[in-house]
Enzyme design. Structure first.
Site, PDB file in Angstrom:
ATOM      1  N   CYS A  73       0.804  -1.217   0.000  1.00  0.00           N
ATOM      2  CA  CYS A  73       0.000   0.000   0.000  1.00  0.00           C
ATOM      3  C   CYS A  73       0.839   1.270   0.000  1.00  0.00           C
ATOM      4  O   CYS A  73       0.474   2.251  -0.639  1.00  0.00           O
ATOM      5  CB  CYS A  73      -0.931  -0.018   1.220  1.00  0.00           C
ATOM      6  N   ARG A 109     -19.576   5.684   4.303  1.00  0.00           N
ATOM      7  CA  ARG A 109     -18.437   5.017   4.936  1.00  0.00           C
ATOM      8  C   ARG A 109     -17.272   5.999   4.979  1.00  0.00           C
ATOM      9  O   ARG A 109     -16.957   6.650   3.972  1.00  0.00           O
ATOM     10  CB  ARG A 109     -18.033   3.778   4.144  1.00  0.00           C
ATOM     11  N   MET A 237      -4.883  -6.531  -5.792  1.00  0.00           N
ATOM     12  CA  MET A 237      -5.215  -5.639  -6.899  1.00  0.00           C
ATOM     13  C   MET A 237      -4.020  -4.783  -7.311  1.00  0.00           C
ATOM     14  O   MET A 237      -3.176  -4.452  -6.487  1.00  0.00           O
ATOM     15  CB  MET A 237      -6.373  -4.717  -6.505  1.00  0.00           C
ATOM     16  N   CYS A 304     -22.017  -1.890  -9.083  1.00  0.00           N
ATOM     17  CA  CYS A 304     -21.431  -0.834  -8.254  1.00  0.00           C
ATOM     18  C   CYS A 304     -22.450   0.270  -7.967  1.00  0.00           C
ATOM     19  O   CYS A 304     -23.128   0.767  -8.872  1.00  0.00           O
ATOM     20  CB  CYS A 304     -20.214  -0.233  -8.956  1.00  0.00           C
ATOM     21  N   ARG A 306     -21.298   2.872  -5.699  1.00  0.00           N
ATOM     22  CA  ARG A 306     -20.441   3.695  -4.859  1.00  0.00           C
ATOM     23  C   ARG A 306     -19.963   4.954  -5.567  1.00  0.00           C
ATOM     24  O   ARG A 306     -19.710   4.943  -6.767  1.00  0.00           O
ATOM     25  CB  ARG A 306     -19.218   2.886  -4.414  1.00  0.00           C
ATOM     26  N   ARG A 308     -17.138   8.328  -4.503  1.00  0.00           N
ATOM     27  CA  ARG A 308     -16.096   8.623  -3.526  1.00  0.00           C
ATOM     28  C   ARG A 308     -15.744  10.100  -3.499  1.00  0.00           C
ATOM     29  O   ARG A 308     -15.645  10.741  -4.556  1.00  0.00           O
ATOM     30  CB  ARG A 308     -14.835   7.804  -3.849  1.00  0.00           C
ATOM     31  N   ASP A 493     -13.976 -26.469 -27.050  1.00  0.00           N
ATOM     32  CA  ASP A 493     -14.915 -27.372 -27.713  1.00  0.00           C
ATOM     33  C   ASP A 493     -14.273 -28.722 -28.043  1.00  0.00           C
ATOM     34  O   ASP A 493     -14.885 -29.775 -27.849  1.00  0.00           O
ATOM     35  CB  ASP A 493     -15.432 -26.722 -28.994  1.00  0.00           C
TER      36      ASP A 493
END
Length: 524
Positions: A73, A109, A237, A304, A306, A308, A493
């Site tokens: 991070c 949040r 991610m 989604c 959300r 921000r 296939d």
């Protein structure tokens, strides 16, 4: 992501609610609050996008600071922080929250950085709690839990409904390695304490990384045995600076297969919630549940809801989008609530509102009347264009062995798939409605066999690459993608009689040349 938009009638109920809610501002405290109208020229709420998704969930970053230095991070030395006077104050955060609640947001949040390092976090929660008569239902925070335990009672009393607590390892030594700080036991104690205080939900977020903590997944599941918590395993991610590579990714299917080997039929799948981000499960007889946030292997963008606001007051409709709108500049320049709502609609949402005339005139494949059409490329200068695409078919060892030894009953898999891929590229305009028929000068389809590269049971793969070249007015990315996709489908296939347990994945363009945008290449 779904591309079938919802009609305006399906969201009109949200509009009437949003329009009727008054908003108190910092300037009008104690005076009659102004009444807001969400949109002047459309029946849709301001917070609706092109796909009919109504964004009723607001995430607000209340600080850039953090008391950990997690390796994936943040660098060990930290980051350059924005000057304090350029970050939102508490009155500004509360005013923005009121504005969004007036437009239909019912869940907020608080995030960071780490929100608990903010000295007035309890007072901020208390201020948000006063918005409940306007329609706010849920208040939550995302926290690393280091400084959480002693604040839990005050946060609960102030009106906090739920917590997301980040914890990537239960091992104190690993915790210090991952975060470059001590305190793993404090986080575990905070989780246990929160579960006893009657919060609506306590979620534990675990970023799973290959070679680092994937072996702890069962131990985290066991945390749900006696406590009613929700453990969510998050696929690792990518973002700039964390040196992301696919080798660190542990897909949710692999995690789930490993858990099935331990718990067998005791694992129960739970129904998907509206606007879900997690695929949820539980162990029969356990109090809590667990789930997977599949950001990398199975996107949930279509669900989604959300939006921000960053700590500097910038609004982002999509976390991975480039568009930002500075709400703080509006606040500090004396804009009214109505002006702010209009700016949000114009600059953040207006480019993707349904039935918007501006939208239709700006989209090259949509006419003024809303009809789909092909772009006129006759005025473009013909240039040499090249596109390279890749993808893979994951399979078990037996299937790959039969391909290598040419034992598949239907014939030579790679030879047939190669021809099929070339035909797929040539037929692209017949399959995808708005693609131009173009004169392709060259198509190549090649394969690489990967043995034992991935976790069991699908440890092997056929990697596919296509290169498509032409000289013309438009690019050949879709042709290259079609070649890979059709070749992959052909492999599937021809081999399904051996095993239907195969997975087509990671089909993408990796490089293109030519045209107005020039040379583009996938980042490492």
């Amino acid at each position: 992501m779904s591309t079938r938009p919802i009609t305006s009638s399906s969201t009109s109920s949200n509009t009437s609610t949003a329009a009727a809610i008054p908003v108190a501002t910092a300037e009008t405290e104690g005076a009659q609050p102004e009444k807001l109208s969400p949109q002047k020229d459309t029946q849709l709420p301001v917070l609706s996008d092109l796909f009919g998704r109504f964004h009723n969930y607001l995430r607000i970053s209340v600080t850039e600071r953090c008391n950990l230095r997690c390796q994936y991070c943040m660098p060990e030395e930290g980051i350059d922080l924005t000057d304090g006077d350029k970050l939102m104050t508490t009155p500004e955060i509360l005013r923005i929250a009121r504005i969004f609640v007036a437009q239909g947001v019912d869940k907020i949040r608080l995030t960071g950085g780490e929100p608990t390092v903010r000295k007035d976090i309890v007072e901020l929660i208390r201020g948000l709690n006063e918005l409940r008569p306007l329609g706010l239902r849920k208040i939550a925070i995302t926290t690393n839990g280091i400084a959480l335990r002693r604040k839990l009672p005050a946060l609960r009393e102030a009106g906090l409904d739920g917590l997301n607590i980040s914890l990537d390892t239960r091992d104190p030594r690993k915790f210090e390695l991952f975060t470059r700080r001590k305190g793993g036991t404090h986080v575990l104690q905070a989780i246990s304490e929160a579960a006893k205080l009657g919060f609506d939900f306590v979620k534990v977020n675990v970023v799973v990384m290959r070679g680092m903590n994937e072996d702890e997944v069962p131990a985290f599941v066991e945390m749900t045995h006696d406590e009613g918590i929700d453990v969510r395993f998050i696929e690792y991610m990518p973002f700039d600076g964390n040196k992301w590579g696919q080798k660190k990714l542990v897909g949710y299917r692999d995690m789930l297969l490993n858990l099935h080997a331990i718990y067998g039929d005791a694992i129960e799948r739970l129904p998907l919630e509206k606007n879900h981000t997690a695929k949820s499960y539980r162990i029969r007889g356990y109090r809590g549940q667990f789930g997977f946030i599949t950001s990398m292997t199975d996107s949930f963008c279509s669900a989604c809801n959300r939006v921000r606001v960053m700590a500097d007051g910038n609004l982002k409709v999509c976390l991975f989008g480039n568009t930002e709108v500075s709400l703080m500049d509006l606040l500090r320049n004396g804009a009214s609530d109505a002006d702010i709502i209009e700016t949000i609609g114009e600059k953040a949402y207006y480019p993707c509102l349904l039935l918007s005339k501006r939208l239709k005139s700006s989209l090259t494949h949509i006419s003024e009347s809303g009809d789909a059409h092909m772009v006129d490329v006759s005025g473009k200068q013909p240039t040499t264009r090249l596109a390279i695409a890749r993808g893979r078919v994951r399979m078990n060892h037996e299937t790959l062995t039969q391909i290598k030894q040419d034992q598949i009953k239907k014939g030579n898999v790679l030879a047939v798939a190669q021809v099929a891929g070339i035909m797929g590229a040539k037929s692209c305009s017949q399959i995808i409605p708005l693609c131009h028929p173009i004169s392709i000068s060259k198509v190549t389809v090649s394969f690489a066999l990967q043995e034992g590269t991935y976790p069991e049971p699908l440890s092997c793969a056929v990697d596919i690459e296509s290169q498509v070249k032409c000289k013309g007015e438009t690019g050949v990315e879709m042709e290259a993608l079609s070649a890979v996709s059709i070749a992959a489908l052909t492999v599937f296939d021809m081999c399904k009689a051996v095993s239907k347990d195969m997975r087509i994945e990671d089909v993408r363009v990796v490089e293109k040349l030519g045209g107005k945008s020039g040379h583009w290449k996938e980042s490492d």
